[in-house]
Design an enzyme around this catalytic site. Structure first.
Site, PDB file in Angstrom:
ATOM      1  N   ASP A  10     -74.916  30.192  16.407  1.00 54.09           N
ATOM      2  CA  ASP A  10     -75.288  30.395  17.590  1.00 54.09           C
ATOM      3  C   ASP A  10     -75.864  32.165  17.542  1.00 54.09           C
ATOM      4  O   ASP A  10     -74.898  33.136  18.333  1.00 54.09           O
ATOM      5  CB  ASP A  10     -74.101  30.614  18.858  1.00 54.09           C
ATOM      6  CG  ASP A  10     -72.655  31.730  18.226  1.00 54.09           C
ATOM      7  OD1 ASP A  10     -72.638  31.968  17.120  1.00 54.09           O
ATOM      8  OD2 ASP A  10     -72.154  31.708  18.969  1.00 54.09           O
ATOM      9  N   ASN A  39     -72.850  32.566  21.734  1.00 57.49           N
ATOM     10  CA  ASN A  39     -72.663  33.306  22.257  1.00 57.49           C
ATOM     11  C   ASN A  39     -73.542  34.026  23.646  1.00 57.49           C
ATOM     12  O   ASN A  39     -73.101  34.679  24.400  1.00 57.49           O
ATOM     13  CB  ASN A  39     -73.496  34.443  21.288  1.00 57.49           C
ATOM     14  CG  ASN A  39     -72.104  34.754  20.124  1.00 57.49           C
ATOM     15  OD1 ASN A  39     -70.722  35.771  20.055  1.00 57.49           O
ATOM     16  ND2 ASN A  39     -72.702  34.700  18.819  1.00 57.49           N
ATOM     17  N   THR A 123     -71.241  29.161  11.532  1.00 54.94           N
ATOM     18  CA  THR A 123     -70.907  30.969  12.018  1.00 54.94           C
ATOM     19  C   THR A 123     -70.502  30.759  13.980  1.00 54.94           C
ATOM     20  O   THR A 123     -70.508  31.923  14.382  1.00 54.94           O
ATOM     21  CB  THR A 123     -71.914  31.890  11.999  1.00 54.94           C
ATOM     22  OG1 THR A 123     -72.952  31.539  12.326  1.00 54.94           O
ATOM     23  CG2 THR A 123     -71.574  31.582  10.281  1.00 54.94           C
ATOM     24  N   PHE A 164     -63.010  33.906  19.319  1.00 60.80           N
ATOM     25  CA  PHE A 164     -63.929  33.490  19.551  1.00 60.80           C
ATOM     26  C   PHE A 164     -64.442  31.827  19.801  1.00 60.80           C
ATOM     27  O   PHE A 164     -64.488  30.936  20.589  1.00 60.80           O
ATOM     28  CB  PHE A 164     -65.318  34.086  20.054  1.00 60.80           C
ATOM     29  CG  PHE A 164     -66.232  33.986  21.003  1.00 60.80           C
ATOM     30  CD1 PHE A 164     -65.889  33.898  22.013  1.00 60.80           C
ATOM     31  CD2 PHE A 164     -67.374  33.526  20.272  1.00 60.80           C
ATOM     32  CE1 PHE A 164     -67.624  33.825  23.299  1.00 60.80           C
ATOM     33  CE2 PHE A 164     -68.240  33.000  20.681  1.00 60.80           C
ATOM     34  CZ  PHE A 164     -67.875  32.544  22.559  1.00 60.80           C
TER      35      PHE A 164
END
Length: 304
Positions: A10, A39, A123, A164
């Site tokens: 992202d 993100n 990721t 996150f």
């Protein structure tokens, strides 16, 4: 011998650095970049992946993926990465042919046609991977391992409990950790130590067009800490290419999917609740000096 990988990502600034390493390293064969909302929104993460592929003139397909988590409402990290996800460098004309909603089928196609098992390197949030496993469970036996940025054994960075990527889609993370596929968890326990120091950042600026690009992105990365900036996602590639930089422990990892601790990754550190079974190799420490040296060497060999 090269390792065939697929990055599910992202981008995002630290994702951009990880993609840059993967595209350029001679021991990595990057078969596909699939994108996910994280993100920033998935249209932006897909566009950012295409910018990097074009920047390096790489022959790597990009597939756009999930627009939102499986269940939980979407919450981005534009406050850290900026509204576009990759401010700080002019990549030229914006990509216009943006592939959308084909990541799961593209993941399945690329994994199943590979002559050897693929390593998945997520990721961002794990939504695409969870959908892949739900729709095509037969794919699991064709995956060598998953080396995933996400989680923490200690404090999170979204809440006191949650990191996150897991917080973004905890239900997808639960599916992935229960999949039976070997997993390496590269979480905040090491990524918050993997800081690029001011000296390293100054060196990167001098390393040609690739260094200029990365330095520009890093200058707009709103997650500075005393001692430098964290390169969370780059640690997945660093582990794959140089695992001796990391100390690991084997645990069973559960994911909290509701309540105030939603997104927490809970390790059965006493081996008390899962009959001694493990589902993840967890990175718990890193040689920070070696990481900085290694990253500088990666940027030196980037061809743009």
């Amino acid at each position: 011998m090269t390792t065939k990988i697929i990055m599910d990502t992202d981008p995002g600034i630290d994702d951009a650095a990880a993609i840059s390493v993967a595209i350029n390293h001679p021991d990595i064969d990057l078969e596909l970049i699939s994108t996910v909302a994280g993100n920033v929104t998935v249209d932006k993460t897909t566009k950012n992946a295409l910018k990097l592929v074009n920047f390096f003139k790489a022959d790597v397909p990009v597939a756009g993926g999930a627009e939102q988590p499986l269940i939980k409402p979407f919450e981005n990290a534009a406050r850290v990465h900026g509204e576009s996800g990759m401010r700080g460098y002019d990549f030229g004309a914006e990509p216009t042919d943006i592939p959308q909603n084909n990541a799961v089928e593209k993941l399945y196609e690329m994994i199943m046609k590979s002559s050897e098992p693929i390593t998945l390197v997520p990721t961002g949030s794990y939504t695409n991977i969870a959908l892949l496993f739900k729709e095509h469970p037969d794919v699991k036996r064709h995956i060598q391992q998953i080396v995933a940025m996400g989680g923490a054994l200690g404090m999170g960075n979204m809440t006191s409990a949650a990191e996150f990527n897991i917080f973004t889609d905890p239900d997808a993370a639960e599916i992935m950790y229960k999949s039976g596929v070997p997993i390496v968890m590269v979480g905040l326990d090491v990524t918050m130590k993997a800081l690029l120091t001011p000296d390293t950042l100054a060196t990167i600026k001098t390393l040609g067009r690739s260094g200029e690009m990365l330095a520009g992105l890093f200058s707009h990365y709103y997650e500075g800490h005393e001692g430098g900036i964290p390169m969370h996602d780059v640690n997945t590639l660093a582990y794959l290419l140089n695992p001796t930089m990391y100390q690991t422990e084997d645990y069973w990892i559960d994911v909290v999917t509701e309540g105030p601790a939603i997104g927490e990754t809970v390790a059965d550190i006493r081996g008390a609740y899962h009959d001694g079974k493990i589902n993840a190799k967890v990175c718990v420490d890193i040689d920070t000096k070696a990481f900085n040296t290694w990253f500088i060497e990666q940027v030196k060999q980037m061809q743009a």
